[in-house]
Motif scaffolding. Structure first.
Motif, PDB file in Angstrom:
ATOM      1  N   THR A  97       0.855  -1.183   0.000  1.00 66.88           N
ATOM      2  CA  THR A  97       0.000   0.000   0.000  1.00 66.88           C
ATOM      3  C   THR A  97       0.892   1.234   0.000  1.00 66.88           C
ATOM      4  OG1 THR A  97      -1.724  -1.178   1.193  1.00 66.88           O
ATOM      5  CG2 THR A  97      -1.841   1.216   1.232  1.00 66.88           C
ATOM      6  N   VAL A  98       0.573   2.185  -0.874  1.00 66.34           N
ATOM      7  CA  VAL A  98       1.402   3.385  -1.046  1.00 66.34           C
ATOM      8  C   VAL A  98       0.525   4.622  -0.922  1.00 66.34           C
ATOM      9  CG1 VAL A  98       2.961   4.620  -2.616  1.00 66.34           C
ATOM     10  CG2 VAL A  98       2.857   2.129  -2.683  1.00 66.34           C
ATOM     11  N   THR A  99       1.054   5.656  -0.258  1.00 58.09           N
ATOM     12  CA  THR A  99       0.380   6.953  -0.214  1.00 58.09           C
ATOM     13  C   THR A  99       1.044   7.861  -1.234  1.00 58.09           C
ATOM     14  OG1 THR A  99      -0.168   6.681   2.119  1.00 58.09           O
ATOM     15  CG2 THR A  99      -0.232   8.926   1.234  1.00 58.09           C
ATOM     16  N   PHE A 100       0.250   8.305  -2.208  1.00 58.19           N
ATOM     17  CA  PHE A 100       0.727   9.219  -3.243  1.00 58.19           C
ATOM     18  C   PHE A 100       0.305  10.638  -2.861  1.00 58.19           C
ATOM     19  CE2 PHE A 100       0.307   5.138  -5.361  1.00 58.19           C
ATOM     20  CZ  PHE A 100       1.519   5.048  -6.031  1.00 58.19           C
ATOM     21  N   ASN A 101       1.267  11.553  -2.868  1.00 57.94           N
ATOM     22  CA  ASN A 101       1.022  12.945  -2.487  1.00 57.94           C
ATOM     23  C   ASN A 101       1.179  13.854  -3.701  1.00 57.94           C
ATOM     24  OD1 ASN A 101       0.820  12.548   0.471  1.00 57.94           O
ATOM     25  ND2 ASN A 101       2.890  11.777   0.180  1.00 57.94           N
ATOM     26  N   TYR A 115      -5.195   5.800 -10.852  1.00 63.50           N
ATOM     27  CA  TYR A 115      -3.886   5.178 -10.693  1.00 63.50           C
ATOM     28  C   TYR A 115      -3.875   3.866 -11.469  1.00 63.50           C
ATOM     29  CZ  TYR A 115      -3.218   8.628  -7.052  1.00 63.50           C
ATOM     30  OH  TYR A 115      -3.103   9.815  -6.368  1.00 63.50           O
ATOM     31  N   SER A 137      -3.540  13.687  -0.827  1.00 63.91           N
ATOM     32  CA  SER A 137      -2.932  12.364  -0.667  1.00 63.91           C
ATOM     33  C   SER A 137      -3.966  11.283  -0.908  1.00 63.91           C
ATOM     34  CB  SER A 137      -2.365  12.197   0.746  1.00 63.91           C
ATOM     35  OG  SER A 137      -1.340  13.127   0.974  1.00 63.91           O
ATOM     36  N   HIS A 138      -3.511  10.190  -1.538  1.00 66.21           N
ATOM     37  CA  HIS A 138      -4.362   9.021  -1.766  1.00 66.21           C
ATOM     38  C   HIS A 138      -3.585   7.771  -1.361  1.00 66.21           C
ATOM     39  CE1 HIS A 138      -5.905  11.753  -5.075  1.00 66.21           C
ATOM     40  NE2 HIS A 138      -6.891  11.659  -4.204  1.00 66.21           N
ATOM     41  N   GLN A 139      -4.238   6.885  -0.656  1.00 66.93           N
ATOM     42  CA  GLN A 139      -3.630   5.609  -0.298  1.00 66.93           C
ATOM     43  C   GLN A 139      -4.124   4.567  -1.298  1.00 66.93           C
ATOM     44  OE1 GLN A 139      -4.474   3.839   3.610  1.00 66.93           O
ATOM     45  NE2 GLN A 139      -2.264   3.952   3.915  1.00 66.93           N
ATOM     46  N   ASN A 141      -3.735   0.566  -2.856  1.00 63.66           N
ATOM     47  CA  ASN A 141      -3.281  -0.811  -2.694  1.00 63.66           C
ATOM     48  C   ASN A 141      -2.780  -1.291  -4.048  1.00 63.66           C
ATOM     49  OD1 ASN A 141      -3.193  -3.686  -2.624  1.00 63.66           O
ATOM     50  ND2 ASN A 141      -4.496  -3.646  -0.818  1.00 63.66           N
TER      51      ASN A 141
END
Length: 173
Positions: A97-101, A115, A137-139, A141
């Protein structure tokens, strides 16, 4: 020379010089739009000098093209190097899981954010056709992938036919 004459002479000189200054001084770059700054997208790596790049170094927020594209450069020829997977992009080590800023320099009304990984849509976030805050920000998976991966992040604008594109290189553990 009287005060009034000096004042008129100063005004006349200023009026004569103003057009010359406008022509001689360089124009600044446009400050517009947005990109993924963390994990560092390819344009963020260019802006930071992590990878040597051309014009994108000075305007990482400007990768704008028609909606529906699936390229890192958003179809913008002068940013074609963003599509070059052999350029030496640094991959950020992440989990599943990645948080994109996102960082925005001009906040357009937003239709949504999408994404993609390997052509497969991972996530969509509704923008409500509202103007976003300066940072979003979006988390996301990533699913069952591992190793080196490239995520394409897209900011679809709500009030134009365009979108903003960013590719992010990841090393998934």
């Amino acid at each position: 020379m009287s005060t009034r004459r000096r004042r008129l002479a100063t005004i006349a000189a200023g009026a004569a010089i103003a057009p010359l200054i406008t022509v001689v001084l360089p124009a600044g770059t446009a400050s517009a739009h947005g990109y993924v700054n963390s994990p560092p997208s390819r344009q963020a790596q260019c802006a930071a000098g992590t990878v040597p790049c051309g014009a994108i170094k000075y305007e990482p927020q400007s990768v704008e093209g028609p909606k529906g594209l699936r390229s890192c450069n958003g179809g913008v020829g002068r940013f074609a190097e963003l599509n070059d997977d052999s350029k030496g992009w640094r991959a950020t080590s992440v989990g599943k899981t990645v948080t994109f800023n996102w960082t925005f320099t001009a906040r357009h009304r937003t239709a949504n954010y999408e994404y993609f990984l390997g052509g497969r849509k991972l996530a969509t976030f509704d923008g409500g056709n509202q103007q976003p805050p300066a940072n979003v920000s979006h988390q996301v998976n990533l699913g069952n992938v591992s190793g080196r991966q490239k995520v394409l992040a897209i900011w679809n604008i709500g009030d134009t036919a365009n979108a903003f594109y960013a590719c992010i290189d990841l090393q998934v553990r």
